[in-house]
Design a protein around this motif. Sequence first.
Motif, PDB file in Angstrom:
ATOM      1  N   VAL B   2       0.548  -1.639  -0.452  1.00  0.00           N
ATOM      2  CA  VAL B   2      -0.517  -0.330  -0.320  1.00  0.00           C
ATOM      3  C   VAL B   2       1.067   1.098  -0.051  1.00  0.00           C
ATOM      4  O   VAL B   2       2.117   0.949   0.545  1.00  0.00           O
ATOM      5  N   TYR B   7      -2.322   6.695   1.029  1.00  0.00           N
ATOM      6  CA  TYR B   7      -3.067   6.416   2.297  1.00  0.00           C
ATOM      7  C   TYR B   7      -3.045   7.937   2.649  1.00  0.00           C
ATOM      8  O   TYR B   7      -4.358   7.808   2.729  1.00  0.00           O
ATOM      9  N   ARG B  79      -7.321  -9.537   0.133  1.00  0.00           N
ATOM     10  CA  ARG B  79      -8.440  -8.575  -0.129  1.00  0.00           C
ATOM     11  C   ARG B  79      -9.615  -8.564  -0.663  1.00  0.00           C
ATOM     12  O   ARG B  79     -10.536  -7.781  -0.050  1.00  0.00           O
ATOM     13  N   TRP B 209     -12.765   2.797   0.784  1.00  0.00           N
ATOM     14  CA  TRP B 209     -10.720   2.455   0.146  1.00  0.00           C
ATOM     15  C   TRP B 209     -10.792   3.163   1.392  1.00  0.00           C
ATOM     16  O   TRP B 209      -9.156   2.449   1.518  1.00  0.00           O
ATOM     17  N   THR B 213      -8.257  -0.252   3.047  1.00  0.00           N
ATOM     18  CA  THR B 213      -6.673  -0.505   2.109  1.00  0.00           C
ATOM     19  C   THR B 213      -6.140  -0.846   4.051  1.00  0.00           C
ATOM     20  O   THR B 213      -4.935  -1.358   4.170  1.00  0.00           O
ATOM     21  N   ARG B 217      -3.956  -3.239   5.313  1.00  0.00           N
ATOM     22  CA  ARG B 217      -2.668  -3.608   5.662  1.00  0.00           C
ATOM     23  C   ARG B 217      -2.163  -4.462   7.100  1.00  0.00           C
ATOM     24  O   ARG B 217      -1.467  -4.947   7.042  1.00  0.00           O
TER      25      ARG B 217
END
Lengths: 221, 229
Positions: B2, B7, B79, B209, B213, B217
């Motif tokens: 990522v 981010y 994911r 999102w 994400t 992580r």
Amino acid sequence: MLRAALAVFRKDLRQELRRRVAVNTLVVFALATVLVVYFATVRAPLDGRAHAALLWVIVVFAASVGLGRAFTQEVEQGTDLLLRQHVPPGAVYAGKLLFTLLLTGVLGGVAAGVYVLVVGVGVPEPLLLAATLALGGAGLAAATTLLSALIARAQGGAALLPVLLFPVLVPLLLAAVRLTRAALDGGFGWTGTQDGFVTLGAFLGLVVLGAILLFEYVWDE
Amino acid sequence: MVNVRRYRLVRNIVLATMTAVLLAGMLVPFPRIDDILGQTHRNLFFHVPLWFALMAGMGVSAWHAYRYLKTGDLVHDLRSNEAARVAFAFGLMGIVTGMFWARATWYESAGLWWNNDPKQLMAATQLMVYAAYFVLRGSLDEPVRRARLASAYNLFAAILVPLLLYVVPRQMESLHPGAEGNPAFSNLTAPAMRLVLYPAFATFIGLFWVIYTQRVRIALLERRSEPDL
């Protein structure tokens, strides 16, 4: 491909004729459930809608109990490896689907017949009922076959089948119950039923499409 | 895996725009066009974008399920799972905001919370499908097999979603705006509301999102600390 599928079908049929586990489970389950429904609703005036819903609940529950054995059986006997080596995945699915269709036909016929006789429902449109059971049953069989391959190696596999099956069956059930109700109530004949048949057909088509695309991943180790 | 700077950038934008959407959605006086809706038309800014975020999340989940089956890389499965979980939470909020809205506009006097409206039924069914997906994952121990079978079920469900959301609801009577015979929502509300609604779509998808994400992580770190899992 076709010959391999027919060979799988013949193998399942021969095995079934020897022991008759699946057919007996399905038929006895359907009979017992019809009796339960009969005792629970004795002298209660039910309309066509309730009868249609009860009939399909019986069919779907019997299917989730009796039709999920197709692949668990292979895994338990250790024959899935042989099948995987000698038959392409598409043929395995097609053969198992043929056999499941046969079982579903028996189930639908017995369940609907006994329900109509025992609970005492008039069927003004028998052909409509038969067509609904056939097309709905085909969709049910296609979905059950794919999902029973999916759960063959999961923990608590048999209990998992209804969990995976029932949510995806909702579109099929909505259409099938509406069509069955039209067949039991009568009066309108086949008018206004094409929406329901389109839904049943679309469900069957989408499930078979999904099986064609996904079965090799479900089946391969 | 990522990009941390990207981010942080998206997170800050989402923080700012979400604050703006909340403030504007609650405080800006919009003209009332429809008497039944009253002030509940403000739910538009939350209910509808939540559904968009759910659809986006389900799309991401299905995409990574597809990528897993094609590549066999377990990161795609991870994911796919996280996207489904976050999307599921958004879907629950979409149902709850819809229930409040329906209670206030459709059947306040009846005291109902649930009307078996086809839109409600289909939404609940879709969430049930993904709940079954989580159950399936839980019952498989071996990571590669779990990834393969869960991805297959995920895609199987995704194939049936059009039937659930677009074919069946059109055959049942519904009170939902935009259903057969009902006016689309834009006819009931002030045009100025679009100025908040469109940023709200982007904001809620951005929020999805950010959470997604972040969860990926965490899951990657957990996997690194326990490689056998």
